[in-house]
Design a protein around this motif. Sequence first.
Motif, PDB file in Angstrom:
ATOM      1  N   VAL A 176      33.544 -16.387 -43.602  1.00 21.89           N
ATOM      2  CA  VAL A 176      34.542 -15.115 -43.628  1.00 21.89           C
ATOM      3  C   VAL A 176      35.611 -15.534 -42.803  1.00 21.89           C
ATOM      4  CG1 VAL A 176      35.083 -12.703 -43.145  1.00 21.89           C
ATOM      5  CG2 VAL A 176      32.985 -13.292 -44.195  1.00 21.89           C
ATOM      6  N   ALA A 177      35.468 -15.949 -41.491  1.00 22.37           N
ATOM      7  CA  ALA A 177      36.583 -16.525 -40.562  1.00 22.37           C
ATOM      8  C   ALA A 177      37.255 -17.675 -41.240  1.00 22.37           C
ATOM      9  CB  ALA A 177      36.013 -16.776 -39.402  1.00 22.37           C
ATOM     10  N   THR A 178      36.815 -18.517 -41.831  1.00 21.53           N
ATOM     11  CA  THR A 178      37.505 -19.984 -42.357  1.00 21.53           C
ATOM     12  C   THR A 178      38.303 -19.408 -43.572  1.00 21.53           C
ATOM     13  OG1 THR A 178      35.736 -21.173 -41.824  1.00 21.53           O
ATOM     14  CG2 THR A 178      37.164 -22.017 -43.364  1.00 21.53           C
ATOM     15  N   ARG A 179      37.638 -18.426 -44.405  1.00 25.20           N
ATOM     16  CA  ARG A 179      38.505 -17.927 -45.426  1.00 25.20           C
ATOM     17  C   ARG A 179      39.535 -17.210 -45.088  1.00 25.20           C
ATOM     18  NH1 ARG A 179      38.231 -13.335 -49.097  1.00 25.20           N
ATOM     19  NH2 ARG A 179      38.662 -13.981 -51.252  1.00 25.20           N
ATOM     20  N   ALA A 180      39.770 -16.435 -44.002  1.00 25.79           N
ATOM     21  CA  ALA A 180      40.807 -15.959 -43.665  1.00 25.79           C
ATOM     22  C   ALA A 180      42.093 -16.760 -43.249  1.00 25.79           C
ATOM     23  CB  ALA A 180      40.336 -14.864 -42.345  1.00 25.79           C
TER      24      ALA A 180
END
Length: 334
Positions: free
Chosen positions: A106-110
Amino acid sequence: MHLRRACSSALLAAPLAGCSGNWQSALDVYGTSAISLKHLIILIVAVCSLVWMLVMVALIAALWRSRDARPVSPEPGRERRLTIAVTGAVVATVLIISTFTIMSFVATRALSVAGQDELTIRVRGLQWWWGLEYIGPDPTSRFETANEIHIPVGRNVRLKLEGLDVIHSFWVPSLAGKQDLVPGRSNELTIRAEHAGIYRGQCAEFCGMQHAHMALLVIAEPQADYDTWAATQRQAAARPTDEETATGLQTFLAKPCAACHTIRGTAAAGTTGPDLTHVGGRRTIAAGLFETTRGSLAAWTADPQTIKPGNNMPMVPLTPDELRAMSAYLASLK
């Protein structure tokens, strides 16, 4: 005795210095993406530290009990408790790793998700400098610069990342995570600065001899200041105002410099090296190697291979008078 004390103090101070403010630190964050990554890092470190402590306690307890070397007859109750403990540890491990994986995804996708109000900049990684192209809604708003990114505070900025020679990695730790620039592939990264300031970035993928000297600055400023800067960047280079700078322009155009660099408003239209239209207004030259002064411009022009060995800029023979005039002209390009 005094020398020994001084050396001891220095040894203690050296590692502690890293705990102070650092303008290129993943823990000194001012961007939305960087803040979420910092929270993820702290959570992972805290959980892993707790797990390590529990494992150490279990190990010490097992070693303490094993002091008695006499054979122990199997006990059904004890075997059942050990089975439950091992099963619980396995389940906890799976849950922790799965949670970390989901949170990391989730953090990387953001990092590559921008909002509606976005500014788009094409970032090219080369050996060893950064080419920047600000892409606007129409051709008249487009302009190019190098090694220094200006962005407005509180706005999403979409970076289109392209590697032209080898793999580079764009990393401004105070604003966002890393993203690679791969030849033949376009990656994207979204940055957003919540506070005005100057944030240092660095190529984070080994890319050759001068990898360590491939830095950039991100200047986050209020929208009005950014608009003023962008309007200036769209303009052609300032005309020479005296004999010395006029001679510097003539020297620049007469030498091979004009075949590699662009100075808008002149006959120089090369694309191999950085756009120099407003080089005198940048904070650094040679991708963060020196502060921009007339002296540093003269030193770089005179012998770039000694200053940054292996770079693609050849040494151009110049007389002392030509070097003084050219450095004066380049410094005037604000």
